[in-house]
Scaffold this active site. Sequence first.
Site, PDB file in Angstrom:
ATOM      1  CG  HIS A 189      -0.500  -0.061   2.639  1.00 57.49           C
ATOM      2  ND1 HIS A 189      -0.100   1.212   3.091  1.00 57.49           N
ATOM      3  CD2 HIS A 189      -0.257  -0.989   3.385  1.00 57.49           C
ATOM      4  CE1 HIS A 189       0.089   0.943   4.343  1.00 57.49           C
ATOM      5  NE2 HIS A 189       0.135  -0.522   4.595  1.00 57.49           N
ATOM      6  CD  GLU A 232      -3.250  -1.416   5.348  1.00 55.06           C
ATOM      7  OE1 GLU A 232      -3.016  -2.462   5.916  1.00 55.06           O
ATOM      8  OE2 GLU A 232      -2.632  -0.241   5.791  1.00 55.06           O
ATOM      9  CD  GLU A 233      -1.444   2.224   7.712  1.00 55.92           C
ATOM     10  OE1 GLU A 233      -2.249   1.725   8.866  1.00 55.92           O
ATOM     11  OE2 GLU A 233      -0.429   1.582   7.567  1.00 55.92           O
TER      12      GLU A 233
END
Length: 360
Positions: free
Chosen positions: A67, A213-214
């Site tokens: 990512h 993604e985070e």
Amino acid sequence: MNLNATLSMLKDLTDANGIPGNEREPRNVMKRYIEPYSNQISTDNLGSLIAKKIGDESGPSIMIAGHLDEVGFMVTNINKHGFLQFETVGYWWSQVMLAQKVTISTRKGKITGVIGSKPPHILTSEALKGAMDIKDMFIDIGASSKEEAQEWGVRPGDMITPSFEFTPMKNKKLLLAKAWDNRMGCAIAIDVLRQLKDAHHPNIVYSVGTVQEEVGLRGARTSAAMIEPDIAFGVDVGIAGDTPGISKKESLSELGKGPQIILYDSSMVSHKGLRDLVINTAEESNIPFQLDTIAGGSTDSGAIHLTANGVPSLTITVPTRYIHSHAALLHYDDYVNTVKLITDVVKRLDRNTFNEIINS
């Protein structure tokens, strides 16, 4: 692998600034490095970068996902004295934040700031017993007023990133940088295609830099829907358990002992057939590896494996110290061995092997 060329790529990727929803800068870096090894470059509508390399068009499609985004912050308000209020984007532990240098990316350029709070000298004894709450922190950019900060280009919504330059340690194989989580995975996705440039592989490979993604594995979901892969590897950082105070029950892995093959995390249980293939490949190729779990975290594999009617998936990570902070540390040999392992697995993944995996 050429050491100097690899280090240069790792520096360019980790020095780039890109929190969730603001991944353009690292995406452009990844595109520049991966384009020479790709047959086609595209993006999904959220901005995930997808590099396609065709080996055998009749073979299975393999997705390798790292990512692009890093944990950071966002400006939410400017007070009348020119101090910035902010919100975390991705998970942060308050104790790693205070007095750290940050970069605010504005429409007029980048501005340096520092995360501040009340000094300990004026806090009550009770307050000193606990960690400072993030809501009580602010960012000082040296502005004297809200109007001056606005003149410099600052406005709510601006991206804030840790300010830290890629730094090899005294032991040159230990590499310190911000954003290892997860420009490291993006670099591995690049280097796997580089290793496959003149090699036969009985499949189609998609090396992907996912977004967001985070904040919920979002780009993995959209890019996987676009690719519709048969097999997927989420490539990320893992927890290194070789620092003081960490028990083997909390983390088994050490720097320099090889990539981590993740048995399960909070978002998925690894596919047994794929896991067995990867372990067998590592043993036959004499590539060191470590088996581990990430009970308190998740990776892009968690979203990818639920695509359509299911995608056999596995997370492979590189043990890393001090993630989700301004500076994380990993071992170059673990990076190299992760590239070797994924490349060797890709070379074995023909249609028959895929059929064996899904029937295992």
